[in-house]
Design a protein around this motif. Structure first.
Motif, PDB file in Angstrom:
ATOM      1  N   ARG A 192     -48.808  26.823  29.778  1.00 35.82           N
ATOM      2  CA  ARG A 192     -50.057  27.539  29.609  1.00 35.82           C
ATOM      3  C   ARG A 192     -49.931  28.660  30.549  1.00 35.82           C
TER       4      ARG A 192
ATOM      5  N   MET B 213     -47.396  31.352  29.571  1.00 33.17           N
ATOM      6  CA  MET B 213     -47.794  32.316  28.527  1.00 33.17           C
ATOM      7  C   MET B 213     -49.000  33.338  29.029  1.00 33.17           C
ATOM      8  N   ASP B 214     -49.716  32.847  30.061  1.00 34.91           N
ATOM      9  CA  ASP B 214     -51.011  33.451  30.621  1.00 34.91           C
ATOM     10  C   ASP B 214     -50.274  34.767  31.373  1.00 34.91           C
TER      11      ASP B 214
ATOM     12  N   SER C 283     -50.140  34.489  25.278  1.00 34.36           N
ATOM     13  CA  SER C 283     -51.160  33.097  24.839  1.00 34.36           C
ATOM     14  C   SER C 283     -51.852  33.634  23.629  1.00 34.36           C
TER      15      SER C 283
ATOM     16  N   ARG D  29     -56.602  35.811  23.477  1.00 32.20           N
ATOM     17  CA  ARG D  29     -56.444  35.398  24.833  1.00 32.20           C
ATOM     18  C   ARG D  29     -57.764  34.654  25.444  1.00 32.20           C
TER      19      ARG D  29
END
Lengths: 479, 198
Positions: free
Chosen positions: A98, A101-102, A107, A37
């Motif tokens: 992005r 996923m965060d 991620s 991450r």
């Protein structure tokens, strides 16, 4: 004679592939040391995409068709444009996904590495000039995507989708290889140029091999009756992966059809256009009719993808360079609109809220006018409403069909466009005229992604108002 | 003469072991028959001068693929009776497919390879190295797909690791660092208690 000398001029048109191969290794290594991450890998990946585009523009552009690596690789203006488009679409995909996923903690570096290897597969396909490189390109892209779909492996639906995709995809690869082996057995060559000159008569063996190749291409594109995997994979995969497989790979499979059918097997184009025509009609009808019954946005977009693949195939059915040009234009335009639709969807999602039900879009206008506006542009464009760019794409395909005397296909194409308009406009109706859904979380304010989505929407509008540059580019490329 | 005798000997073993692989009831016996099949094929390749391919066949297929296959056969709890149950019902499908494949092979062999078969093996000039020839072709004419195949393997490695390496709850994995750092005081807690009254 074998050319074994290595010169800069001998490899410079392939600078995109070479750079990507290095970038893959670099991102992989950096991700190992940066830890889980981290924020370095996404940035580095985007940076390498930008550098790759810059290298392609400055070093990798060729004015005329150039063969490299003993004829296994071809660099021409079409491949150059396809590669730049794929770079752009992958970069935008990574920007959109992005935040998604965060928010979920999914991620991971492998996503970025596999996105780059998939992009390398797209590059290889775009420049393939031999059955060998075609096959390696297909596998490179497919293997990367299978793994991406399976990432969320504790989720039963995702695992099921990945398994279906993998098994059916493996069968399709086998079918492709079998068709290639028959064609190779008849002509004794793997080079697509030689194939085009040697395979000119539709002998039973040639037609058998051709049928296998057409089936494999239809499977990869998701044409009926080889479409079964597509809705399940779109629905089961994590939304960021759905966005990925719904966009850039379509460019690759357009390149697959262009290189393999339109170029390598051009000697028997009468046969494969006759095979593609019924497939295209079935695809158009099933995709557009079944999409009406969907309640999930992801499934609806999956059937919409099937319906749009029908149009891309129609361009190939014409069997003329102008028709392939219309197909290229349609592919680029369709992918651009899909990108925006998924971009809006990903912006709406939050942890625990996937925004993949149609009901989630009720009254979106009052909650978030910008996203509703962009979504409307995307839906209008895909439905083919002027002045959005999708209108010109549909029109140019129908024009080419008309010019080659496929009157029935023009009528069917126009009819399914009308049917398709229903479910695209239904989304617009839900967003603008229905009462807002209660209890849905407000989308987060992610300024960067919002800007990208806004530009995406603007591009769909601007390209529709000024369609001439891209249209003429696409028709010039394939002459 | 000796080469011919050896060829026919190996060819006989090859055909018999291939048949044994298909007809063996026990999957482990099948796998062992397949190993024999590979080894005899490698011997035939050696006889015809393809020494590099012969060594690779033994190393990769016998050494890696078949061992993995045996592992899978032995580790997985597969009910083979159930697998065999559809055999007679679907045998027509197998017979048709097999017939088509045999027809194709014979057709190609008669049409293309006929003259070559009667000619017998071509003898190479002195100092000919099959390995060097292969390497030259792989690293010059097919350098591009060769490198791409390497990337393909990299993708397979990354995907396999990404899908299997993960933290699962409740795993009984030993942490050596913790084990070494453990002290007696951590393990046994001496509790002083008053004796209870009856």
């Amino acid at each position: 004679m074998l050319d074994t000398t290595l010169t800069w001029a001998g490899v410079s048109p392939a600078v995109g592939e070479i750079f990507l191969a290095f970038a893959i290794c670099l991102v992989l290594l950096v991700d190992v040391f940066a830890g889980p991450r981290n924020r370095v890998t996404p940035t580095l990946t985007l940076l390498s995409l930008v550098v790759c585009a810059a290298l392609l523009v400055s070093v990798g552009s060729v004015g005329v068709r150039t063969e490299l690596f003993n004829g296994l690789y071809v660099a021409d203006p079409v491949s150059w444009v396809l590669k730049l488009a794929a770079l752009l679409f992958v970069a935008v995909t990574l920007v959109y996904s992005r935040g998604y996923m965060d928010a979920r903690g999914t991620s991971r570096g492998e996503y970025y590495v596999l996105a780059l290897t998939a992009l390398l597969g797209i590059f290889v396909l775009a420049s393939a000039n031999s059955l060998l490189t075609v096959y390696i390109g297909v596998e490179l892209l497919a293997l990367s995507v299978y793994a991406m779909v399976a990432f969320d492996r504790d989720n039963g639906i995702a695992a099921e989708a990945a398994m279906k995709y993998f098994v059916l995809g493996a069968i399709a690869s086998g079918v492709l290889l079998y068709g290639m082996s028959i064609v190779y057995g008849i002509t004794g060559t793997l080079a697509l140029d030689d194939l085009a000159t040697r395979l000119v008569s539709p002998t039973p063996g040639a037609v058998l091999g051709l049928a296998f190749i057409v089936v494999a291409v239809a499977f990869k594109l998701g044409a009926v009756p080889f479409h079964m995997w597509l809705p399940d994979v779109y629905e089961g995969a994590p939304s960021n992966v759905t966005l990925f497989i719904a966009t850039a790979p379509k460019i690759a499979y357009f390149a697959l059809a262009l290189r393999l059918l339109a170029h390598g097997l051009s000697g028997v184009s009468g046969e494969w256009t006759a095979m593609l025509a019924p497939l295209a009609v079935l695809t158009l009808i099933l995709g557009n009719v079944v999409a009406i019954a969907q309640t999930s946005l992801k499934r609806m977009l999956a059937y919409s993808a099937i319906g749009n693949v029908g149009f891309i195939l129609l361009g190939f059915v014409t069997g003329t360079a102008a028709g392939y040009g219309a197909s290229l234009y349609y592919t680029l335009v369709y992918v651009l609109a899909t990108l925006g639709a998924f971009g809006v969807m990903l912006l709406l999602t939050q942890k625990g809220f996937e925004a993949d039900k149609l009901d989630d879009y009720k009254g979106l206008y009052s909650r978030d006018p910008l996203l509703a506006l962009v979504m409307m542009a995307m839906m209008f464009s895909t439905a083919g409403v002027p002045p959005f760019v999708g209108f010109w794409a549909k029109l140019s395909i129908l024009q080419q069909l008309w010019a080659t005397g496929h009157v029935w296909l023009v009528i069917i194409g126009a009819l399914v466009s009308v049917i398709g308009a229903f479910y695209y406009l239904r989304i617009v109706k839900l967003m603008y005229f229905d009462a807002p859904a209660v209890g849905k979380p407000l989308p987060e304010w992610q300024p960067g992604v919002r800007l990208a989505v806004g530009v995406n929407g603007l591009a769909v509008l601007l390209l529709g108002v000024l369609p001439a540059p891209l249209l003429s580019l696409c028709s010039q490329l394939l002459h | 003469m000796l080469v011919q005798i050896l060829f026919y000997a190996f060819a006989t073993v090859l055909v018999l072991s291939a048949l044994g692989m298909i007809f063996a009831r026990n999957p482990v016996h099948s796998a062992m028959a397949l190993v024999l099949c590979f080894v005899t094929s490698a011997a035939i390749w050696l006889l015809s001068g393809a020494e590099f391919l012969a060594v690779v066949l033994v190393l990769v297929y016998v050494g890696a693929v078949m061992v993995l296959f045996l592992f899978v056969v032995m580790m997985l709890d597969i009910n083979f009776e159930e697998l065999h149950s559809g055999l007679t019902r679907f045998s027509w499908l197998g017979i048709i497919t097999g017939g088509v494949v045999i027809f194709e092979i014979v057709g190609v062999a008669v049409a293309r390879l006929g003259p070559m078969i009667h000619q017998g093996p071509v003898s190479e000039p002195a100092g000919y190295s099959n390995t060097a020839e292969l390497g030259e072709v792989l690293y010059s004419r097919y350098a591009y797909p060769f490198e791409l195949a390497a990337v393909l393997l990299l993708v397979a490695i990354v995907a396999a690791i990404a899908l299997t390496m993960r933290k699962r709850q409740g795993l009984k994995v030993q942490d050596v660092n913790k084990q070494v750092a453990a002290r007696a005081a951590d393990r046994v807690r001496i509790v002083k208690m008053e004796a209870e009254k009856r």
